[in-house]
Write a protein that holds these residues in place. Structure first.
Motif, PDB file in Angstrom:
ATOM      1  N   UNK A 115       0.891  -1.258  -0.120  1.00 39.08           N
ATOM      2  CA  UNK A 115       0.108   0.091  -0.013  1.00 39.08           C
ATOM      3  C   UNK A 115       0.909   1.177  -0.042  1.00 39.08           C
ATOM      4  N   UNK A 116       0.228   2.304   0.307  1.00 39.56           N
ATOM      5  CA  UNK A 116       1.175   3.524   0.193  1.00 39.56           C
ATOM      6  C   UNK A 116       1.033   4.401   1.547  1.00 39.56           C
ATOM      7  N   UNK A 117       2.001   5.180   1.702  1.00 46.15           N
ATOM      8  CA  UNK A 117       1.933   5.605   3.099  1.00 46.15           C
ATOM      9  C   UNK A 117       0.792   7.011   3.249  1.00 46.15           C
ATOM     10  N   UNK A 118       0.389   7.493   2.029  1.00 47.35           N
ATOM     11  CA  UNK A 118      -0.528   8.302   2.161  1.00 47.35           C
ATOM     12  C   UNK A 118      -1.995   7.700   2.097  1.00 47.35           C
ATOM     13  N   UNK A 119      -2.162   6.733   2.254  1.00 47.45           N
ATOM     14  CA  UNK A 119      -3.637   6.237   2.393  1.00 47.45           C
ATOM     15  C   UNK A 119      -4.191   6.742   3.344  1.00 47.45           C
ATOM     16  N   UNK A 120      -5.615   6.676   3.340  1.00 44.36           N
ATOM     17  CA  UNK A 120      -6.581   6.754   4.380  1.00 44.36           C
ATOM     18  C   UNK A 120      -6.362   5.848   5.529  1.00 44.36           C
ATOM     19  N   UNK A 175       6.749 -12.296  -5.708  1.00 45.05           N
ATOM     20  CA  UNK A 175       5.806 -13.448  -5.866  1.00 45.05           C
ATOM     21  C   UNK A 175       4.706 -13.878  -4.790  1.00 45.05           C
ATOM     22  N   UNK A 176       5.244 -13.283  -3.484  1.00 45.17           N
ATOM     23  CA  UNK A 176       4.094 -13.691  -2.806  1.00 45.17           C
ATOM     24  C   UNK A 176       3.258 -12.322  -2.251  1.00 45.17           C
ATOM     25  N   UNK A 177       3.365 -11.415  -3.014  1.00 46.76           N
ATOM     26  CA  UNK A 177       2.251 -10.334  -3.088  1.00 46.76           C
ATOM     27  C   UNK A 177       1.084 -10.648  -3.321  1.00 46.76           C
ATOM     28  N   UNK A 178      -0.020 -10.594  -2.553  1.00 43.70           N
ATOM     29  CA  UNK A 178      -1.478 -10.768  -2.679  1.00 43.70           C
ATOM     30  C   UNK A 178      -2.437  -9.814  -3.013  1.00 43.70           C
ATOM     31  N   UNK A 179      -1.949  -8.530  -2.580  1.00 48.32           N
ATOM     32  CA  UNK A 179      -2.971  -7.427  -2.792  1.00 48.32           C
ATOM     33  C   UNK A 179      -2.175  -6.093  -3.013  1.00 48.32           C
ATOM     34  N   UNK A 180      -2.334  -5.154  -3.982  1.00 48.31           N
ATOM     35  CA  UNK A 180      -1.735  -4.020  -4.146  1.00 48.31           C
ATOM     36  C   UNK A 180      -2.954  -3.064  -3.756  1.00 48.31           C
ATOM     37  N   UNK A 181      -2.971  -2.068  -2.573  1.00 53.04           N
ATOM     38  CA  UNK A 181      -4.116  -1.140  -2.393  1.00 53.04           C
ATOM     39  C   UNK A 181      -3.547   0.312  -2.372  1.00 53.04           C
ATOM     40  N   UNK A 230      -5.587  -5.887  -7.395  1.00 53.62           N
ATOM     41  CA  UNK A 230      -5.559  -4.545  -7.092  1.00 53.62           C
ATOM     42  C   UNK A 230      -6.980  -4.019  -6.549  1.00 53.62           C
ATOM     43  N   UNK A 231      -6.692  -3.339  -5.321  1.00 55.85           N
ATOM     44  CA  UNK A 231      -7.732  -2.666  -4.715  1.00 55.85           C
ATOM     45  C   UNK A 231      -7.685  -1.383  -4.656  1.00 55.85           C
ATOM     46  N   UNK A 232      -8.685  -0.317  -5.005  1.00 54.21           N
ATOM     47  CA  UNK A 232      -8.728   1.120  -4.680  1.00 54.21           C
ATOM     48  C   UNK A 232      -9.664   1.548  -3.760  1.00 54.21           C
ATOM     49  N   UNK A 233      -9.337   2.358  -2.774  1.00 47.85           N
ATOM     50  CA  UNK A 233     -10.277   3.360  -1.972  1.00 47.85           C
ATOM     51  C   UNK A 233     -10.712   4.399  -2.804  1.00 47.85           C
TER      52      UNK A 233
END
Length: 372
Positions: free
Chosen positions: A78-83, A122-128, A156-159
Motif C-alpha cells: 500500500x502507500x503511506x498516504x492512504x486513508x 511473487x508472494x504479494x497478494x494485494x496492492x491497495x 488490485x484494490x482502490x479506495x
C-alpha cells in the motif's frame, strides 16, 4: 433523493429479505438501487456488496483477501498516504503475521511506478492504492498500478471514496478488482456505502466474510439491509452519473463550474505571501485544493473563520493532535503540516462563497502573522 427514501422511513419498514408483499417491495427498491450504483461504476449488480460505508468496505476487502489467499502469500503493498482505514487494517494484519510494504510518494503526492515495480514480489497478494487522496485531491495512475499488480498475480484494490460520483469510473477500464466507496461523498446519506468485488475472470475475487449470521449480500455481509440508506445511495448514484454525462440549465457541466470556483479560490489565496499548493497541480480532483499558509497555525485559522467549513486534514482523524501523515510523507515538516488547510467545493457552492472565504482567510492570516 430524500423523496425516494421517505416511503421506507414512513410507510414500508419491511425487511428486504422477507417474502411478504412489503418485503418484496423493499427488495425491489434495493434491486433498483443496486443497478443504479452498478451503472455508476460500470460493474455487474452481483459484484456489489452494500456496507455501512467505505471503512467497513475496506476492512472487508483487505482482511477478506488476506484470509482467503494466505496460502499464496502474506505480502501486501500500500502507500503511506492512504486513508487511516487502509493503514490501520494493514497494521492489524502485521500483528497477525502478514508483511506490509508502505510505499512513499514523491513531493507532488504521486506514486513512482518504478518504486512499486521494485516492491512487488511473487508472494504479494494485494496492492491497495487510493484513486484520489482525501487531503490533497491527488489522482494516482491506477490503471498502470493495476497492470503492475496483475502481472505479478496480485489483486488490485482502490479506495475510491473521494472519486466515486465526481469522476467517471469504469472498473473494467481501470482493471480494478476491489473498490470501496461511501454514499455521503456524492450527496447520498451517511451510514451507507459499498464494495465492488470482481466476480468475472480472469481476476475473480473470493473474500472471507467479516460478519456472519444470515448470509445476506451473497454471504459477504450478514445483517438486515439498510433499505432507506441503500435507496438513497442508489438515487444519488443515478443523479451523479447523469450530472457527469449531462449539463445544467446554463449549459456548463457541473464539473467545469466547480473547477472554475476552485481555481478562483486558489488563485486569490495564492496572492497571500507565503502560500503554496500541496500536491500535484495537474493530477488532482477538480473540487479540492490543499494550501500551506506560512506562520499560520491551521487550528487558529479554522477558529477564526466564522460560518466557513474548511479542515486541516482528514475528517476521520479530526480528533488527532498529530500532523497530517499525508503531508509529512510528501516532505513537509511538522510545522509546515500544521499550517495547511484543505478546501473542498461542491454542488451548492457559489461565487459569493468563494469571495467571502477569501476575504475571511486574508483577514485571519493577517491577524495571526501580526502576532508572530
Amino acid at each position: 433523493m430524500l423523496d425516494t427514501m421517505m416511503p421506507f422511513l414512513t410507510d414500508n419498514f419491511a425487511n428486504a429479505a422477507s417474502t411478504h408483499p412489503f418485503g418484496i417491495s423493499a427488495h425491489e427498491a434495493v434491486k433498483t438501487a443496486r443497478q443504479q450504483v452498478a451503472d455508476l461504476l460500470g460493474c455487474e449488480t452481483h459484484e456489489l456488496v452494500f456496507t455501512s460505508g467505505a471503512t467497513e468496505a475496506i476492512n472487508l476487502a483487505i482482511k477478506g483477501v488476506a484470509e482467503n489467499y494466505s496460502s499464496k502469500g502474506k505480502h501486501i503493498i500500500t502507500v503511506q498516504t492512504e486513508h487511516k482505514a487502509v493503514l490501520d487494517v494493514c497494521v492489524y494484519l502485521e500483528k497477525r503475521g502478514y508483511e506490509v510494504t508502505y510505499l512513499p510518494v514523491q513531493p507532488d503526492g504521486l506514486l513512482d511506478l518504478a518504486v512499486l515495480q521494485a516492491a512487488i514480489r511473487p508472494d504479494t497478494i494485494l496492492v491497495s492504492v487510493m484513486l484520489v487522496n482525501n487531503e490533497t485531491g491527488v489522482i494516482q495512475p491506477i490503471e498502470q498500478i493495476a497492470d503492475i499488480a496483475h502481472e505479478a498475480g496480485a489483486f488490485f484494490m482502490t479506495d475510491a471514496t473521494q472519486a466515486v460520483g465526481k469522476l467517471p469510473i469504469d472498473v473494467d477500464k481501470y482493471n480494478i478488482d476491489l473498490l470501496a466507496f461511501s454514499g455521503h461523498k456524492f450527496y447520498g446519506p451517511k451510514g451507507v456505502g459499498g464494495l465492488f468485488v470482481r466476480q468475472r475472470r480472469p481476476n475473480k475475487v473470493k473474500l472471507e466474510a467479516l460478519l456472519h449470521g444470515g448470509g445476506h449480500e451473497r454471504g459477504l455481509r450478514s445483517g438486515t439491509l439498510n433499505v432507506p440508506g441503500i435507496v438513497g445511495i442508489g438515487k444519488a448514484a443515478e443523479l451523479a452519473r447523469l450530472e457527469m454525462a449531462g449539463a445544467k440549465e446554463t449549459g456548463t457541466p457541473e464539473r467545469q463550474r466547480i473547477e472554475s470556483l476552485r481555481n478562483k479560490l486558489e488563485t486569490a489565496l495564492l496572492t497571500i505571501p507565503g502560500t503554496r499548493i500541496n500536491g500535484s497541480p495537474s493530477n488532482r480532483l477538480y473540487n479540492a485544493t490543499n494550501i500551506y499558509f506560512e506562520n499560520c497555525d491551521s487550528d487558529a485559522l479554522i477558529m477564526g473563520l466564522e460560518g466557513i467549513a474548511v479542515s486541516n486534514g482528514s475528517a476521520c482523524t479530526a480528533a488527532s493532535i498529530d500532523p497530517s501523515h499525508v503531508l509529512l510523507t510528501m516532505g513537509l515538516t511538522e510545522i509546515e503540516a500544521f499550517s495547511c488547510l484543505r478546501f473542498s467545493l461542491g454542488r451548492f457552492n457559489t461565487e459569493a462563497d468563494v469571495v467571502a472565504t477569501v476575504d475571511a482567510i486574508k483577514g485571519v492570516v493577517e491577524e495571526l502573522r501580526a502576532l508572530v
